[in-house]
Every structure is written in structure tokens, then in C-alpha cells.
Design a protein around this motif. Structure first.
Motif, short mmCIF file in Angstrom:
data_model
loop_
_atom_site.label_atom_id
_atom_site.label_comp_id
_atom_site.label_asym_id
_atom_site.label_seq_id
_atom_site.Cartn_x
_atom_site.Cartn_y
_atom_site.Cartn_z
N GLY A 150 20.82 35.25 42.49
CA GLY A 150 21.89 35.72 41.59
C GLY A 150 23.12 34.86 41.78
N PHE A 151 24.28 35.51 41.78
CA PHE A 151 25.55 34.77 41.90
C PHE A 151 26.51 35.53 42.80
N ARG A 152 27.41 34.75 43.44
CA ARG A 152 28.53 35.40 44.12
C ARG A 152 29.81 34.98 43.41
N ILE A 153 30.59 35.97 42.99
CA ILE A 153 31.75 35.68 42.14
C ILE A 153 33.04 35.85 42.93
N THR A 154 33.90 34.82 42.84
CA THR A 154 35.16 34.84 43.57
C THR A 154 36.28 34.35 42.66
N GLY A 155 37.35 35.10 42.62
CA GLY A 155 38.49 34.67 41.80
C GLY A 155 39.37 35.86 41.44
N GLN A 156 40.33 35.59 40.53
CA GLN A 156 41.25 36.65 40.14
C GLN A 156 41.39 36.72 38.62
N LYS A 157 41.39 37.93 38.11
CA LYS A 157 41.67 38.17 36.69
C LYS A 157 43.00 38.90 36.58
N ILE A 158 43.64 38.76 35.43
CA ILE A 158 44.93 39.43 35.25
C ILE A 158 45.08 39.94 33.82
N TRP A 159 45.98 40.88 33.65
CA TRP A 159 46.24 41.54 32.34
C TRP A 159 45.03 42.31 31.86
N THR A 160 44.16 42.69 32.79
CA THR A 160 42.93 43.37 32.39
C THR A 160 43.27 44.80 31.97
N SER A 161 43.24 45.04 30.67
CA SER A 161 43.58 46.37 30.16
C SER A 161 42.54 47.39 30.63
N TYR A 162 43.00 48.55 31.01
CA TYR A 162 42.16 49.73 31.33
C TYR A 162 41.23 49.53 32.54
N ALA A 163 41.44 48.50 33.35
CA ALA A 163 40.48 48.26 34.44
C ALA A 163 40.40 49.45 35.40
N GLN A 164 41.50 50.19 35.52
CA GLN A 164 41.45 51.33 36.45
C GLN A 164 40.53 52.43 36.00
N MET A 165 40.40 52.59 34.68
CA MET A 165 39.58 53.69 34.19
C MET A 165 38.20 53.23 33.73
N ALA A 166 38.00 51.88 33.72
CA ALA A 166 36.74 51.35 33.20
C ALA A 166 35.62 51.49 34.21
N GLN A 167 34.40 51.64 33.69
CA GLN A 167 33.22 51.61 34.55
C GLN A 167 32.61 50.21 34.56
N TRP A 168 32.78 49.45 33.48
CA TRP A 168 32.13 48.16 33.36
C TRP A 168 33.12 47.09 32.93
#
Ligand SMILES: Cc1cc2nc3c(=O)[nH]c(=O)nc-3n(C[C@H](O)[C@H](O)[C@H](O)COP(=O)(O)OP(=O)(O)OC[C@H]3O[C@@H](n4cnc5c(N)ncnc54)[C@H](O)[C@@H]3O)c2cc1C
Lengths: 387, 315
Positions: A150-168
Motif C-alpha cells: 500500500g502507501f504511507r502518507i505524510t504531509g499537511q492539508k489546510i482549509w479542510t472544511s468540516y474535517a472535524q465532523m467528517a468520517q471520510w
């Protein structure tokens, strides 16, 4: 030339208004306020829409939708945005995550992901933007290293709307090193937000407490079956997603409704200060024109032509109209613009809420400067001797 | 939903475009300024050949759209002729029709006909004839003051609305052409070792102008449809079109002229002729601010259609 939506679409509009009036509190300002009940209202409403067969109205019948025409989809977008998007964060799953999975997903992915979206049970978020990759999204640096099949993912995202309430999360990361062709290697992953190694932090903003977030990915594992559309094909998926987003928000519908609520009667208009009247008249026209430009983009879509340029033109008109009307309404309420929903503000805070969100309209989902580049490029390309 | 022009209108517009190109395009306006007789001799003949006067925009939406296309093509070339007025001529006596301001009946190309039918916005109608020579000014080369004659039956609101709507289409044509001229010029002109079109500041101005023209085009079509679908709100709808036409054209013309640099002020360049010759359509019967206040009053009184109610008897 006929601007009649047709019987089916008009009935749909009436049905949605009826449902909203019975299910949504009249002072509802959307799912992302300080009051957790507001999120619950949205979640309940989605389940209700699903039960009524309205949630996936726009989806093809083979995925449990009604195969609603692009004009019926337009009605849904207008009514939802006009009434403070009572689907909350779920609109993203319905508007573009679902359709992207239909277009790019393998059978197993469709079976796994589409039914929960259709049932109104799941919130998705979009992990594209990064601290150093905004308008220049293709320069993103979140990395997906091959690891144990598979893959190992490393990094940072920003301005992600609704990430706190999202499941996916629909996550864009780079497989392999960036070459001169920045678009190559970008890959889309569908991963659960609660997976080990993911940290979500809210960002305080004028949009309220639950909107913007940053997401940190620290060696997060993703299986090969969690890639959407193939390794290195992410840019195509993103382009499709963003095209949906561009015609996505019918901001003019909120402008229309707020102006109507504030001074939509003969007496209401007569009570407007004289100094505001020509601006009001112009705003009525701007809202109409923004709507017509959005319809143009929809018509191009319907005709199977590329709607890129017309969608950008529409977005330029719609987002600037949004800000213009927000400012006009603030002029109308004068210093009561400083009051929030808790201060008994005009229209239960809807005008103040609209102004704050309108400030983001010309940035979110691609800034208007980028839209101007798209429009002018096409204009100049149509001219001999142009670059 | 169907946002496209009917075939009749597209074909008629294409024929008009060819006929006006044969007259020399914008050059015809240039010649008419030096030799006003060009209008009766060449332009009237070309319109005749086109069958322009056989279209009656009152009859149905398709015919109105065909008339709209004719006016748009006229606007693209600032055709030296009162196109909307002759298209709206009276079916009974054939008199050309113009909407005029309340105090002074001033009409573009008023000198071309011995008798007119004029009407104020609210439908007070009279006959009128030229009382003075053309202004022969830079911005109103063919504008003529009329003296009002006998009262006529109040003109139907529909005539006033259609005349104003068709003038909107005419202004749309001028704005469209102005944008094209700007695109051509900046794609050609080199400064600082590169074409002007390569500067982003220039591109952004073009993009804004393009969106303004696109929006005006959509609104022009929508407004004609509204006139037939919902005639009771016609006054608000045509005032909305007029307001948007004036606001958009003003900014598009300004952008185009600015991007032409000094040449934009020279009559050798089409943009200068467009800017000057469209002024009467933009100022008569009244300009943008008066249009805005008339629109506000009309919207409050009779309503303005949107997704939600505005004005009128809306509750
Ligand atoms: C409310 C909101 C919600 C969002 N939700 C999400 C989300 O859920 N998921 C997600 O991935 N992202 C999201 N975003 C991020 C959004 O997509 C980016 O903000 C946007 O793409 C712009 O990037 P930036 O903010 O880094 O600005 P920058 O790209 O840094 O731009 C700053 C300014 O410079 C201008 N500029 C940049 N490049 C050029 C150029 N070449 N020429 C001229 N001017 C230029 C821009 O137009 C802008 O005015 C959201 C943003 C907002 C405001």
C-alpha cells in the motif's frame, strides 16, 4: 428561448420548500454554528431527504438516484443554498464525491461508498489545499510512499472544511517525486479520517467554529484499494471535482432570498432609505444576471460542451454579486450589522452570517483571479495571433 | 429550459451581419457623419433588401428575437439609422416610434423622418416632427430635437417595452464589438518586448469585460422572453435590461478604449466611433441613474421576478 423550468422541476422546488419549512427551524443559519443541535438538524434533514428519495435526486438511476435533469439539480442547489444549506457538510458527498466515485471508482469502491452517501449517513471532506499549495494546487507536496503493498502518507492539508465532523476524506497526495510536470504522480486516496496518524485541528475563523481545519498526516497507511482512479491519475479526478464545485454553489439564491426577506414587499421596498434605492435596484439586476450566467454554464453542461469557461464566468459574477449584496444588506441594517445571532440581530442573524461567508466566496473553490485567467485565456485563444 | 436563440433569429442576424459588412461596417457610420445622406440612400436600401421592416417584434417571441438580433448587429456596427424606431414603427400609419424623456423629445436620427410617434415611459403619446437641425455634435451627430404635435392614443406599454428592450440589444452589440476590438488590439500591440495580451493586468480587464458582455447577452434574451411570458411585469424587466446595458456598456467601452491607448481616441480606430455613436442610445430617453430610480419604483409597484418575491403585491 424558454426559461421555464418545467413542471417536474417546479414541483420539486415546491416540495423542497415545503420540507424545509416543516423540518428546518426558521432561524436556522446552517450546520456549523456553536450550537451542536444545528449539526443534528442537518443530519436529520439528510436522512429525511434520503427517505423521500430526494437526497440523490440528481444521481443516475443505477446508483439509486432519480436521474434528475441538470435543471432539477439546479433547483436543488438553489433551494438548499437559499435556505442555509440544510444538508450541512453532506452536500460535498452528494455533489461531487459521489459522482467522482461513479466516474473513477472500481466496482468495490462504488458498492462500499455510494450507498452510505445516498442514505445521508456520511460526511466527506476534501483534502486538497496545503500551506504551500493553494491556487497552485499541482505543487502539493504531501507524499504517498509505497509500503507493504500500500502507501504511507505524510504531509499537511489546510482549509479542510468540516474535517472535524467528517468520517471520510478525499485526499490528494503525490506518489513518486515531483518532476517538471507537476500534475504527474498526484493520486487521490479515499481514507477514513479516524485512521491512525491523522490529526485534525480546527482553525479559528470568521466563518465560525467548525468550518476550517488543518489536517496532519504522519505515516498514515492507505491500501491499494483506497486509491481512486489509479495511481498518478489524481489530477483528472481533481479537475472533475473542481468543475462540479464551480457550478456548485448557487450563492445568488441566498442573495435573492435575503433581499426578499428584508424588503420583498411593496411596503418593505418603500421603507428603504432613498439613498439606497438605486443600489437596491442594481442588486436586483445583478442577482438576476448572476443566476442567468449560472444557467448558461448548466446549459453548456447539458449540451455536452465543456462548461469550464462559462462556469468561471458564472463564478466571477456569482461570487462578486454575493459580496455586493452582503454589503448592500449591511448598509440597509446600518450599525445593527455589528450584532450576531445571539444579539437578536436583523433576520435572526442571517444578514450578518451572509456577510461573513460572502467574504470567502471569491477565494473558496478557486479564487476569482484564477477564474479571470481561465476566461481571458479562452478569449485570447479565440483570437488570431494570441499566445 | 432553452437558452438558445430560435433559428429564425440566428439566420436573420447572420443576414444582417452580412448586409452591414457590405455597407462597410463601422465605416458606414464614419461616412454618414461626413455625408448624412448616406443614411437614406445606402442604409435604408440595405435594410429594405434585408426585409428588416417585415419583422414585427410584437407578434411573437421568435420575431422579437429576430428583431433583437437585427438591433444587435446594428449596434456592432453603430449603424447610422434609428433601427429600433423603424422596427417598432406603427402598424397603422407606418410612423417610426421612439421613447422620449418627459420634457424634451430628443431623438437619434430624428431628422430622417418628417413625422414620428413618440411616447414617454408612462405611455403618453404624441406625434412629433423635427424642429431643428441635427445637433451634429461629436457625441450626438444625428440627434435631433422634435416638437410634439397632436396627442395620440396612449401607446401600449408593449411598444414602449419592446423599444427599450431592442435598444438594449443594440447596446449589447456595441459592447460585444468593443470587447472584440480590445482583444484584437492587445493581441497585436507590443510594448516592453511582449504583446499587451501577455500582461496579466490586461488579461484581468478583458476577463471582467467578457463577463459583463456575457451577462448582458443572457439578460437581453431573458428579458424578451419575460415580455411575452409575463407582460404584467414588463416595465420592471425592461428597465432592468436598460440599467444593466448602460452599466455594462459604460465599463466595457471604457476598458476597450483604455486598452487602445491614445489610438482609442482617434476616429481612424473603430473603438472611437463606437464610443461616440452609441452615446445617444445610452443617454436617451434617460441615463443610468434615472433608469435605476425608475426601476426601483417599478419593482416596488408591480414586482420583480426572482426566486423569491420582490415588490408588487408579494407577501
Ligand atoms: C471557506 C473556504 C473553504 C475551503 N475549503 C477547502 C476544502 O474543503 N478543501 C481544500 O482542499 N481547500 C479548501 N479551501 C481552500 C481554497 O481552495 C484555497 O483557499 C484557494 O484555492 C486559494 O488558495 P490560497 O488560499 O492558498 O491562496 P493563494 O493561492 O496563496 O492566493 C492568494 C492571492 O493571490 C492570488 N494569486 C495566486 N496565484 C496567482 C496568479 N498566478 N496570478 C494572480 N493572482 C494570483 C489569489 O487569487 C489570491 O487573491 C477553502 C477555502 C475557503 C476560503
Amino acid at each position: 428561448m424558454d426559461y421555464d423550468f418545467g413542471e417536474r422541476a417546479c414541483e420539486l422546488r415546491a416540495r423542497l420548500r415545503e420540507l424545509i419549512s416543516t423540518e428546518i427551524p426558521h432561524d436556522y443559519l446552517g450546520a456549523f454554528t456553536d450550537d451542536p443541535e444545528d449539526l443534528e438538524v442537518a443530519q436529520r434533514f439528510c436522512r429525511r431527504l434520503a427517505a423521500e428519495g430526494l437526497l440523490t435526486w440528481a444521481w443516475p438511476e443505477e446508483y439509486g438516484g432519480s436521474g434528475g435533469s441538470v435543471w432539477e439539480q439546479t433547483v436543488v442547489r438553489e433551494e438548499m443554498w437559499a435556505h442555509h444549506e440544510p444538508r450541512g457538510a453532506q452536500y460535498m458527498g452528494l455533489n461531487w464525491v459521489g459522482p467522482a466515485i461513479m466516474a473513477f471508482g472500481r466496482e468495490g469502491q462504488k458498492e462500499r461508498f455510494l450507498p452510505p452517501i445516498a442514505a445521508g449517513q456520511v460526511i466527506w471532506c476534501q483534502g486538497f489545499s496545503e500551506p504551500d499549495a493553494g491556487s497552485d494546487l499541482a505543487s502539493l507536496t504531501t507524499r504517498a510512499e509505497p509500503h507493504e503493498g500500500g502507501f504511507r502518507i505524510t504531509g499537511q492539508k489546510i482549509w479542510t472544511s468540516y474535517a472535524q465532523m467528517a468520517q471520510w476524506c478525499v485526499l490528494a497526495a503525490r506518489v513518486g517525486t515531483a518532476t517538471t510536470k507537476k500534475h504527474e504522480g498526484i493520486t487521490i486516496f479515499l481514507i477514513p479520517v479516524d485512521r491512525e496518524g491523522i490529526t485534525v485541528r480546527p482553525i479559528k475563523s470568521m466563518l465560525g467554529p467548525h468550518h476550517l481545519n488543518e489536517c496532519f498526516f504522519d505515516g498514515v497507511f492507505a491500501g491499494p484499494d483506497e486509491v481512486l482512479g489509479g495511481v498518478g491519475n489524481g489530477w483528472n479526478v481533481i479537475r472533475r471535482a473542481l468543475a462540479h464545485e464551480r457550478v456548485g454553489i448557487a450563492r445568488y439564491a441566498r442573495c435573492d432570498r435575503l433581499m426578499s426577506q428584508w424588503a420583498g414587499t411593496r411596503d418593505g421596498m418603500a421603507a428603504l432609505p432613498v439613498g439606497l434605492r438605486s443600489a437596491w435596484a442594481r442588486a436586483l439586476v445583478q442577482v438576476r444576471v448572476a443566476r442567468l450566467l449560472a444557467y448558461r454554464a448548466v446549459a453548456e453542461q447539458e449540451a455536452g460542451r465543456s462548461a469550464d469557461v462559462s462556469a468561471s464566468a458564472a463564478r466571477l459574477a456569482v461570487t462578486q454579486c454575493d459580496q455586493q449584496v452582503a454589503e448592500l444588506l449591511f448598509q440597509a441594517v446600518e450599525d445593527r450589522s455589528l450584532e450576531g445571532p445571539d444579539n437578536d440581530a436583523p433576520l435572526e442573524g442571517a444578514i450578518e452570517d451572509h456577510w461573513r461567508y460572502a467574504q470567502a466566496a471569491t477565494v473558496a473553490a478557486g479564487t476569482i483571479e484564477i477564474q479571470r485567467m481561465i476566461v481571458s485565456r479562452s478569449l485570447l485563444a479565440g483570437n488570431k495571433g494570441a499566445p | 429550459m432553452n437558452l438558445e436563440l430560435p433559428d429564425l433569429a440566428t439566420d436573420f442576424g447572420a443576414a444582417a451581419a452580412r448586409a452591414f459588412a457590405d455597407l462597410g461596417g463601422v465605416d458606414c457610420a464614419r461616412r454618414a457623419e461626413a455625408e448624412p445622406g448616406v443614411r437614406e440612400v445606402e442604409v435604408a436600401k440595405a435594410l429594405d433588401g434585408l426585409g428588416a421592416l417585415d419583422v414585427d417584434p410584437r407578434s411573437d417571441l421568435d420575431s422579437a428575437a429576430a428583431a433583437g438580433e437585427l438591433c444587435r448587429q446594428a449596434g456592432r456596427n453603430v449603424l447610422p439609422y434609428p433601427i429600433a424606431s423603424v422596427v417598432m414603427r406603427s402598424p397603422e400609419d407606418g410612423l417610426p416610434f421612439a421613447v422620449v424623456g418627459d420634457d424634451r423629445p430628443r431623438v437619434d436620427h430624428g431628422d430622417l423622418f418628417g413625422e414620428w410617434r413618440i411616447s414617454t415611459l408612462d405611455g403618453r403619446s404624441k406625434t412629433a416632427g423635427p424642429m431643428a437641425p441635427r445637433l451634429a455634435s461629436k457625441l450626438g451627430p444625428f440627434v435631433t430635437d422634435l416638437t410634439a404635435g397632436r396627442d395620440q392614443d396612449p401607446s401600449t406599454g408593449a411598444d414602449v417595452s419592446l423599444h427599450m428592450a431592442l435598444t438594449g440589444w443594440q447596446i449589447l452589440g456595441t459592447a460585444e464589438r468593443a470587447l472584440e476590438l480590445a482583444v484584437e488590439h492587445v493581441s497585436d500591440r507590443v510594448q516592453f518586448g511582449q504583446r499587451l495580451s501577455e500582461f496579466q493586468a490586461v488579461q484581468f480587464q478583458l476577463a471582467d469585460a467578457a463577463v459583463a458582455v456575457d451577462g448582458l447577452r443572457e439578460l437581453s434574451r431573458f428579458t424578451l422572453w419575460r415580455l411575452f411570458a409575463s407582460p404584467n411585469e414588463a416595465r420592471a424587466d425592461v428597465l432592468a435590461l436598460r440599467l444593466h446595458a448602460l452599466d455594462s456598456a459604460r465599463s466595457v467601452l471604457r476598458t476597450s478604449q483604455q486598452l487602445h491607448g491614445a489610438s482609442g481616441l482617434c476616429d481612424e480606430y473603430d473603438i472611437s466611433i463606437l464610443c461616440r455613436h452609441i452615446q445617444p442610445e445610452m443617454r436617451l430617453p434617460f441615463g443610468a441613474e434615472r433608469t435605476a430610480s425608475e426601476l426601483f419604483a417599478a419593482a416596488a409597484a408591480i414586482g420583480f421576478s426572482g426566486l423569491f418575491p420582490h415588490g408588487g403585491s408579494a407577501v
